[in-house]
Design a protein around this motif. Structure first.
Motif, PDB file in Angstrom:
ATOM      1  N   LEU A 182      -5.949   6.584  -1.336  1.00 27.23           N
ATOM      2  CA  LEU A 182      -5.211   6.594  -2.602  1.00 27.23           C
ATOM      3  C   LEU A 182      -5.907   7.470  -3.637  1.00 27.23           C
ATOM      4  O   LEU A 182      -5.258   8.083  -4.485  1.00 27.23           O
ATOM      5  CB  LEU A 182      -5.056   5.167  -3.137  1.00 27.23           C
ATOM      6  CG  LEU A 182      -4.120   4.276  -2.322  1.00 27.23           C
ATOM      7  CD1 LEU A 182      -4.044   2.876  -2.914  1.00 27.23           C
ATOM      8  CD2 LEU A 182      -2.719   4.886  -2.260  1.00 27.23           C
ATOM      9  N   PRO A 198      -1.449  11.613   1.308  1.00 26.04           N
ATOM     10  CA  PRO A 198      -0.600  10.728   2.106  1.00 26.04           C
ATOM     11  C   PRO A 198       0.862  10.874   1.686  1.00 26.04           C
ATOM     12  O   PRO A 198       1.159  10.986   0.511  1.00 26.04           O
ATOM     13  CB  PRO A 198      -1.130   9.337   1.754  1.00 26.04           C
ATOM     14  CG  PRO A 198      -2.522   9.551   1.301  1.00 26.04           C
ATOM     15  CD  PRO A 198      -2.563  10.912   0.675  1.00 26.04           C
ATOM     16  N   ARG A 199       1.749  10.875   2.689  1.00 19.54           N
ATOM     17  CA  ARG A 199       3.147  11.162   2.403  1.00 19.54           C
ATOM     18  C   ARG A 199       3.748  10.146   1.416  1.00 19.54           C
ATOM     19  O   ARG A 199       4.560  10.501   0.580  1.00 19.54           O
ATOM     20  CB  ARG A 199       3.958  11.183   3.699  1.00 19.54           C
ATOM     21  CG  ARG A 199       4.870  12.387   3.819  1.00 19.54           C
ATOM     22  CD  ARG A 199       5.324  12.585   5.238  1.00 19.54           C
ATOM     23  NE  ARG A 199       6.188  11.509   5.701  1.00 19.54           N
ATOM     24  CZ  ARG A 199       7.485  11.426   5.375  1.00 19.54           C
ATOM     25  NH1 ARG A 199       8.040  12.326   4.636  1.00 19.54           N
ATOM     26  NH2 ARG A 199       8.207  10.424   5.803  1.00 19.54           N
ATOM     27  N   GLY A 200       3.294   8.911   1.534  1.00 20.69           N
ATOM     28  CA  GLY A 200       3.851   7.874   0.673  1.00 20.69           C
ATOM     29  C   GLY A 200       3.570   8.104  -0.799  1.00 20.69           C
ATOM     30  O   GLY A 200       4.236   7.543  -1.664  1.00 20.69           O
ATOM     31  N   LEU A 201       2.552   8.944  -1.109  1.00 24.74           N
ATOM     32  CA  LEU A 201       2.239   9.207  -2.512  1.00 24.74           C
ATOM     33  C   LEU A 201       3.062  10.365  -3.048  1.00 24.74           C
ATOM     34  O   LEU A 201       3.077  10.622  -4.246  1.00 24.74           O
ATOM     35  CB  LEU A 201       0.747   9.535  -2.668  1.00 24.74           C
ATOM     36  CG  LEU A 201      -0.213   8.441  -2.219  1.00 24.74           C
ATOM     37  CD1 LEU A 201      -1.646   8.854  -2.488  1.00 24.74           C
ATOM     38  CD2 LEU A 201       0.103   7.144  -2.933  1.00 24.74           C
ATOM     39  N   PHE A 205       0.851  -1.184   0.000  1.00 21.34           N
ATOM     40  CA  PHE A 205       0.000   0.000   0.000  1.00 21.34           C
ATOM     41  C   PHE A 205       0.890   1.238   0.000  1.00 21.34           C
ATOM     42  O   PHE A 205       1.598   1.498   0.970  1.00 21.34           O
ATOM     43  CB  PHE A 205      -0.924  -0.025   1.214  1.00 21.34           C
ATOM     44  CG  PHE A 205      -1.746  -1.282   1.279  1.00 21.34           C
ATOM     45  CD1 PHE A 205      -2.435  -1.734   0.153  1.00 21.34           C
ATOM     46  CD2 PHE A 205      -1.816  -2.036   2.434  1.00 21.34           C
ATOM     47  CE1 PHE A 205      -3.184  -2.894   0.195  1.00 21.34           C
ATOM     48  CE2 PHE A 205      -2.573  -3.206   2.482  1.00 21.34           C
ATOM     49  CZ  PHE A 205      -3.255  -3.636   1.363  1.00 21.34           C
ATOM     50  N   PRO A 206       0.852   2.019  -1.090  1.00 27.43           N
ATOM     51  CA  PRO A 206       1.847   3.086  -1.266  1.00 27.43           C
ATOM     52  C   PRO A 206       1.715   4.220  -0.273  1.00 27.43           C
ATOM     53  O   PRO A 206       2.671   4.962  -0.074  1.00 27.43           O
ATOM     54  CB  PRO A 206       1.590   3.576  -2.698  1.00 27.43           C
ATOM     55  CG  PRO A 206       0.216   3.154  -3.024  1.00 27.43           C
ATOM     56  CD  PRO A 206      -0.065   1.917  -2.228  1.00 27.43           C
ATOM     57  N   HIS A 207       0.535   4.358   0.353  1.00 22.00           N
ATOM     58  CA  HIS A 207       0.363   5.478   1.277  1.00 22.00           C
ATOM     59  C   HIS A 207       0.727   5.100   2.705  1.00 22.00           C
ATOM     60  O   HIS A 207       0.593   5.912   3.598  1.00 22.00           O
ATOM     61  CB  HIS A 207      -1.063   5.993   1.209  1.00 22.00           C
ATOM     62  CG  HIS A 207      -2.093   4.955   1.559  1.00 22.00           C
ATOM     63  ND1 HIS A 207      -2.193   3.752   0.911  1.00 22.00           N
ATOM     64  CD2 HIS A 207      -3.048   4.937   2.512  1.00 22.00           C
ATOM     65  CE1 HIS A 207      -3.180   3.053   1.431  1.00 22.00           C
ATOM     66  NE2 HIS A 207      -3.708   3.755   2.415  1.00 22.00           N
ATOM     67  N   MET A 208       1.155   3.871   2.905  1.00 24.20           N
ATOM     68  CA  MET A 208       1.537   3.454   4.259  1.00 24.20           C
ATOM     69  C   MET A 208       3.039   3.180   4.277  1.00 24.20           C
ATOM     70  O   MET A 208       3.601   2.721   3.284  1.00 24.20           O
ATOM     71  CB  MET A 208       0.807   2.167   4.643  1.00 24.20           C
ATOM     72  CG  MET A 208      -0.695   2.299   4.686  1.00 24.20           C
ATOM     73  SD  MET A 208      -1.404   0.723   5.190  1.00 24.20           S
ATOM     74  CE  MET A 208      -3.144   1.107   5.090  1.00 24.20           C
ATOM     75  N   ILE A 219      -3.234  -3.927  -5.689  1.00 22.19           N
ATOM     76  CA  ILE A 219      -3.382  -3.434  -4.318  1.00 22.19           C
ATOM     77  C   ILE A 219      -4.706  -3.923  -3.730  1.00 22.19           C
ATOM     78  O   ILE A 219      -4.774  -4.346  -2.579  1.00 22.19           O
ATOM     79  CB  ILE A 219      -3.280  -1.900  -4.314  1.00 22.19           C
ATOM     80  CG1 ILE A 219      -1.816  -1.518  -4.509  1.00 22.19           C
ATOM     81  CG2 ILE A 219      -3.842  -1.309  -3.035  1.00 22.19           C
ATOM     82  CD1 ILE A 219      -1.586  -0.044  -4.650  1.00 22.19           C
TER      83      ILE A 219
END
Ligand SMILES: Nc1ncnc2c1ncn2[C@@H]1O[C@H](COP(=O)(O)OP(=O)(O)OP(=O)(O)O)[C@@H](O)[C@H]1O
Ligand SMILES: [Mg+2]
Lengths: 254, 315, 215
Positions: free
Chosen positions: C132, C210-213, B91-94, C110
């Motif tokens: 997302l 979200p930081r991961g994006l 999961f790219p946002h985690m 995902i």
């Protein structure tokens, strides 16, 4: 008017998936019939009778359509050549600046521009048309530029390789291939024009807005509903027609 | 416990002329790594996904530790089965750590315990927790992401793991390293693992047993890698296993998996180093001029290895 | 009276109108976001359902705002109520469309992972899909907001709040000394508000993505 920023909202995107079926005109026609039945069963007082007379409505609708048609035509005449010009090699670097300026102008509310212009230059239909053109040019301009720029460069190269001149490439390749995108912009423009033409009543430019304003001023539900429904129906009908045109002028094979 | 039993499992997709999986029966012992191998479209994925009910069987029964999976609530079931896919699907946002903590969180573990577990697993798959736990998936290489994928599947310490071509998208060098680490991991964890691949070499390298599948997921042969190489059940298996690279295949078979006799210390045989393959054993014999070598607490002899090769060539 | 003197004298009124303009737009956009995202979440799986939702909201957007306001008066009277309802209706299309596009855009791998790990449909939606899709949804909200600032001026005609009142009072005083000042103040005010909100959206996007994006 609701869509005066549609161009800004949706960019060069074509609005697909709508306007092909005949469900829309059927629903619109049914709405008009219902409206007619509803109004004709009511006891109209003298003021209602005046506004809801066939002559008054016909005049308003005609003015509305004329203003819309004239403005949309002017937009086509101005925006498409300008867009083509801005994609030519010598002007290509200007394009982003023109677009930025046009986008900024788009942020101004049409009502504000309408009032400003009429304070400066007087009220009436002519000023309404000017406002409409100012506001509705952007979608066609943007889509003309986008439509031409999206044409595959390999195709243009092939054209040059076959010995086509610049003008021939423009006429035979770039413009036909840009048509769908340009048409999408034109459809947006038409919707914008219908919308702004409604508020043109504020500066005595006539149109269906007259009926709505009369309804608000006289506090008559029958007038309000008639004006609202008629305007909505005309907007949806023109959008549907534009969608149909969009479909039919598309070059075969695209 | 956590053995898996497929009994006449069939999957008929809507609108397909034939079932994708046709009456398959298979026993997978607890702690065993079984590889499904077969050509593309033969139904490996479908068979595997019926175990965690991502796909519902049309008929037949799947027993997990003796319990019918259809009697278990699907999400509950899945939280206790590790699942790794080729596309990884982090999961790219985690963060990496949050990815790993997700299932423990769903199972109601407290924060501290999940966090410690994530660190422990990162360590286990060879990623320094301090350096990686707070990174995001996009900040990792493909190989590193796949390691995290494995760690995430292991998070709640599931007794069973399903892995669908987990190393399929990595380059050969990374794949080989991942395979090695994975074997080391499995030696430690002894999970019951179903591993899908269409790479026969990978199957030989990793599997305790291999199920060679043909169309409609029919089991052509289900046996240890050595025996499949030595005695393919039919032409289909033989052609799938291939024969031209028989010698090369010896390098894939860990010597400990070869049949052998108990070792007598007094023989003073040359000792094969740990983790050596059948090919290494052969090599050692040739260099030392012996016909037997010691592998762990057993001996492997030349004739046995030749039999392996002969079987292959004899066809 | 020159424009700066006019501004000085009318500053408090203008500020109040600007605040009301911003408030009615913000309220409408918040409501529209709640409705639009809900519609998107309920329909994204089915091409037919989401297509219908998008077609309907596109048709609504085609209706001229004065016409829609007129039709709302018999139901809701004048003032804030018809204004908010009309603005909500107009902002639905970009929000619904972007929600559907954002949810559809989530990598199937995902989703399969999430399902394989035992997340329920609702957990997947809240914890995976919506975060997302959020940057795309937010873009739709931003587009809607920009559109509403202009449309909201017209609501002044049905006694709605905001800077449209300033513009209309300029029109009413056509020929008087301050007519132009009023029209300019109202129009420029709307443009500035829209710009300010657009900037705020840039910040909001940064904070809520979200930081991961973003890495
Ligand atoms: N959802 C589905 N609907 C219909 N048919 C499907 C579906 N999923 C798979 N199939 C069909 O079932 C058969 C088996 O598919 P499966 O994905 O299990 O193959 P596989 O062995 O995993 O192949 P690969 O090695 O390419 O991943 C194929 O013929 C495939 O086309
Ligand atoms: Mg597969």
């Amino acid at each position: 008017m609701a869509v005066e920023t549609l161009g800004g909202a949706f960019g060069a995107a074509t609005r697909k998936g709508r306007g092909h079926s005949f469900a829309t005109p059927a629903v619109l026609a049914a709405t008009l019939v219902l409206l007619y039945l509803w109004v004709s069963t009511r006891q109209l007082d003298s003021m209602e009778a005046r506004v809801l007379s066939a002559a008054f409505i016909r005049d308003a609708a005609l003015t509305h359509l004329t203003v819309t048609a004239v403005s949309a035509s002017l937009v086509v005449v101005i925006a498409i050549p300008l867009g083509v010009l801005l994609t030519r090699p010598f002007a290509r670097r200007l394009a982003p600046w023109v677009m930025a300026a046009a986008n900024a102008g788009q942020a101004a509310p049409a009502l504000g521009v309408l009032v400003l212009l009429s304070i400066l230059f007087g009220i009436g239909t002519r000023i309404a048309v000017v406002t409409l053109v100012l506001h509705a040019t952007l979608p066609v301009l943007r889509n003309t530029i986008a439509g031409i720029q999206q044409v595959d460069t390999a195709l243009l190269e092939a054209g040059r390789g076959m010995g086509m001149s610049r003008g021939q490439i423009l006429r035979r390749l770039e413009l036909p291939l840009a048509v769908p995108v340009v048409m999408a912009g034109l459809r947006t423009t038409i919707v914008i024009c219908v919308g702004i033409a409604t508020v043109a009543t504020f500066i005595n430019a006539g149109g269906l807005g007259d009926i709505i304003v009369a309804g608000i001023k006289l506090q008559r539900t029958s007038i309000l509903v008639t004006g609202g429904v008629l305007t909505a129906v005309i907007a949806l009908a023109l959008d549907w027609l534009a969608g149909l045109a969009e479909k039919y002028v598309r070059p075969h094979g695209i | 416990m956590s053995d898996i039993k497929l009994v006449d499992v069939t999957k008929q997709y809507e609108g397909q002329p034939q079932p994708a999986v046709d009456a398959v029966s298979l026993d997978i012992a607890a702690g065993e790594l079984v590889v499904f191998v077969g050509p593309s479209g033969c139904g490996k994925t479908t068979t595997m996904k019926m175990i965690n009910r991502l796909i519902e069987p049309t008929s037949g029964q799947i027993l997990l530790g003796g319990a019918d999976v259809m009697s278990i609530e699907p999400n509950e079931l899945r939280r206790h089965i590790g699942y790794v896919i080729q596309q990884i699907g982090l999961f790219p946002h985690m963060t990496i750590s949050e990815n790993i903590q997700l299932v423990p969180g769903l199972l109601g573990w407290n924060r501290d315990r999940s966090r410690r577990r994530a660190d422990e697993l990162l360590d286990l798959v060879g990623l320094d927790p301090a350096a990686y736990r707070d990174r995001y998936p996009r900040q990792l290489s493909g190989g590193q992401q796949q390691r995290v994928g494995v760690a995430r599947a292991l998070a709640a310490d599931p007794p069973v793991m399903l892995m669908d071509e987990p190393f399929g998208a990595t380059d050969p060098i990374t794949r080989e390293r991942l395979q090695k680490e994975f074997l080391r991991l499995q030696a430690e964890l002894r999970k019951t693992i179903v591993f899908v691949t269409h790479d026969f070499d990978e199957a030989v390298k990793l599997g305790d047993r291999i199920a060679v599948l043909k169309e409609r997921s029919r089991v052509a042969q289900y046996d240890t890698p050595a025996r499949i190489l030595a005695a393919p059940a039919d032409d289909y298996v033989a052609s799938f296993a291939g024969s031209a690279t028989a010698i090369k295949r010896l390098a894939l078979i860990p010597a400990v998996r070869l049949p052998g006799e108990p070792l007598d210390e007094r023989d003073g045989l040359p000792v094969l180093e740990r983790g050596g393959s059948a090919r290494d054993a052969l090599d050692l014999m040739v260099r030392r001029g012996t016909s037997r070598v010691a592998v762990g607490d057993r001996t492997v002899d030349f004739a046995m290895i030749c039999a392996l090769l002969e079987d292959e060539h004899g066809r | 009276m020159d424009f700066s003197r006019y501004l000085e004298r009318r500053w408090d009124d203008l500020l109040e109108q600007a605040v009301q303009h911003a408030a009615v737009v913000a309220l409408s956009v918040l409501l529209a976001t709640a409705i639009g995202v809900l519609v998107g979440v309920l329909t994204w799986r089915s091409a037919r359902a989401s297509g219908a939702a998008i077609s309907v909201s596109a048709a609504l957007l085609t209706i001229p705002s004065l016409a829609l306001l007129a039709l709302l008066i018999p139901l809701l009277g004048l003032g804030w109520a018809p204004t908010v309802v009309a603005l909500v209706v107009y902002s639905l299309l970009p929000i619904i469309r972007n929600t559907v596009a954002g949810l559809r855009g989530v990598d199937p791998a995902i989703l399969e992972s999430a399902r394989g790990m035992g997340l329920t449909g609702r957990q997947t939606m809240w914890r995976i899909q919506l975060p997302l899709a959020w940057p795309i949804i937010l873009t739709g909200v931003r587009v809607s907001t920009q559109m509403l600032f202009a449309i909201a001026t017209i609501a002044a005609y049905v006694a709605g709040p905001g800077l449209g009142n300033e513009i209309l009072s300029g029109l009413a005083g056509l020929g008087s000394a301050n007519a132009l000042n009023k029209a300019v103040a109202g129009t420029a005010g709307v443009v500035l508000l829209a710009l300010a909100f657009d900037l705020a959206f840039v910040g909001l996007r940064r904070v809520t993505t979200p930081r991961g994006l973003r890495v």
